[in-house]
Design a protein around this motif. Structure first.
Motif, PDB file in Angstrom:
ATOM      1  N   ASP A 177      -5.591   7.456  -2.983  1.00 35.81           N
ATOM      2  CA  ASP A 177      -6.813   6.807  -2.492  1.00 35.81           C
ATOM      3  C   ASP A 177      -6.491   5.646  -1.553  1.00 35.81           C
ATOM      4  O   ASP A 177      -7.316   5.272  -0.722  1.00 35.81           O
ATOM      5  N   LYS A 178      -5.300   5.107  -1.673  1.00 34.85           N
ATOM      6  CA  LYS A 178      -4.899   3.971  -0.832  1.00 34.85           C
ATOM      7  C   LYS A 178      -4.585   4.389   0.607  1.00 34.85           C
ATOM      8  O   LYS A 178      -4.432   3.548   1.478  1.00 34.85           O
ATOM      9  N   VAL A 231      -7.228   3.028   2.873  1.00 31.45           N
ATOM     10  CA  VAL A 231      -7.058   1.583   3.083  1.00 31.45           C
ATOM     11  C   VAL A 231      -5.928   1.343   4.085  1.00 31.45           C
ATOM     12  O   VAL A 231      -6.072   0.537   5.009  1.00 31.45           O
ATOM     13  N   ASP A 251      -0.945   6.972  -5.848  1.00 30.73           N
ATOM     14  CA  ASP A 251      -2.323   6.517  -5.624  1.00 30.73           C
ATOM     15  C   ASP A 251      -2.763   6.904  -4.210  1.00 30.73           C
ATOM     16  O   ASP A 251      -2.788   6.080  -3.298  1.00 30.73           O
ATOM     17  N   LEU A 290       0.835  -1.209   0.000  1.00 31.80           N
ATOM     18  CA  LEU A 290       0.000   0.000   0.000  1.00 31.80           C
ATOM     19  C   LEU A 290       0.872   1.262   0.000  1.00 31.80           C
ATOM     20  O   LEU A 290       0.599   2.220  -0.725  1.00 31.80           O
ATOM     21  N   LEU A 321       2.227   1.886  -3.407  1.00 31.57           N
ATOM     22  CA  LEU A 321       1.209   2.461  -4.290  1.00 31.57           C
ATOM     23  C   LEU A 321       0.984   3.946  -3.979  1.00 31.57           C
ATOM     24  O   LEU A 321       0.865   4.766  -4.889  1.00 31.57           O
ATOM     25  N   ILE A 322       0.942   4.287  -2.683  1.00 36.87           N
ATOM     26  CA  ILE A 322       0.732   5.688  -2.272  1.00 36.87           C
ATOM     27  C   ILE A 322       1.914   6.540  -2.717  1.00 36.87           C
ATOM     28  O   ILE A 322       1.742   7.633  -3.259  1.00 36.87           O
TER      29      ILE A 322
END
Length: 189
Positions: free
Chosen positions: A18-19, A22, A16, A8, A11-12
């Motif tokens: 939006d993660k 999460v 990203d 995660l 990805l961040i």
């Protein structure tokens, strides 16, 4: 399928954002467990610590390097730092940081007086400058009694480190060594 914290974060870090939600969902329990140890210190609430925990997570995501540790280990260190700051506790290093304990010299000492701490603290540098100014004024007053060419010779030689006429300088020094002048000059030594 559950994605690991490290995945995660990658990805961040790749853009990203939006993660983040999460990741927060996955680390929130750890944040609460750690925050429970700090609740109540200096009046800190769980809500305060939750916000500090979220900030710690954001900072950890920004600087996390997967080659050095697991994300939870890295986050734990950031949580300690944020919770310390939120509760007013200081780490060993911060306790010895002079800025952590600095007091403004301009802060009023009491509500009733206009006095500040600066009014009562001796400033050796300022005192030295005042002393130098007094010496300059006193010596200048004694030099003013010399003829103009002798004044220029003394100032040129001793104040500006210039080459001056030796005969004129010797005449000035002879006058300054006179007991009347030398006694007054000794007061400035």
């Amino acid at each position: 399928m559950r994605v690991s914290n490290e995945e995660l974060v990658a990805l961040i870090q790749a853009g990203d954002s939006d993660k983040l939600v999460v990741l927060w969902t996955q680390v929130r329990r750890m944040v609460y467990q750690q925050a429970a140890r700090w609740v109540g210190l200096n009046g800190t609430t769980m809500e305060d610590l939750e916000q500090a925990g979220f900030i710690a997570m954001l900072r950890a995501v920004d600087t996390y390097d997967p080659t050095k540790a697991k994300f939870s280990t890295y986050l734990f260190q950031r949580l300690r730092a944020e919770f310390s700051a939120a509760t007013g506790q200081h780490t060993k290093q911060a306790r010895f940081d002079p800025l952590q304990n600095a007091v403004s010299l301009d802060a009023p000492l009491t509500d009733e007086e206009d006095a500040t701490l600066a009014d009562f603290i001796h400033d050796p540098a300022a005192a030295a400058e005042m002393g130098k100014a007094e010496v300059r004024i006193g010596v200048a007053a004694i030099l003013a009694e010399l003829p103009e060419d002798q004044q220029r010779a003394v100032r040129g030689k001793y104040w500006h480190d210039l080459t001056v006429d030796k005969k004129t300088l010797n005449a000035a020094m002879k006058r300054l060594r006179h007991p009347d002048c030398s006694r007054r000059l000794k007061a400035y030594l």
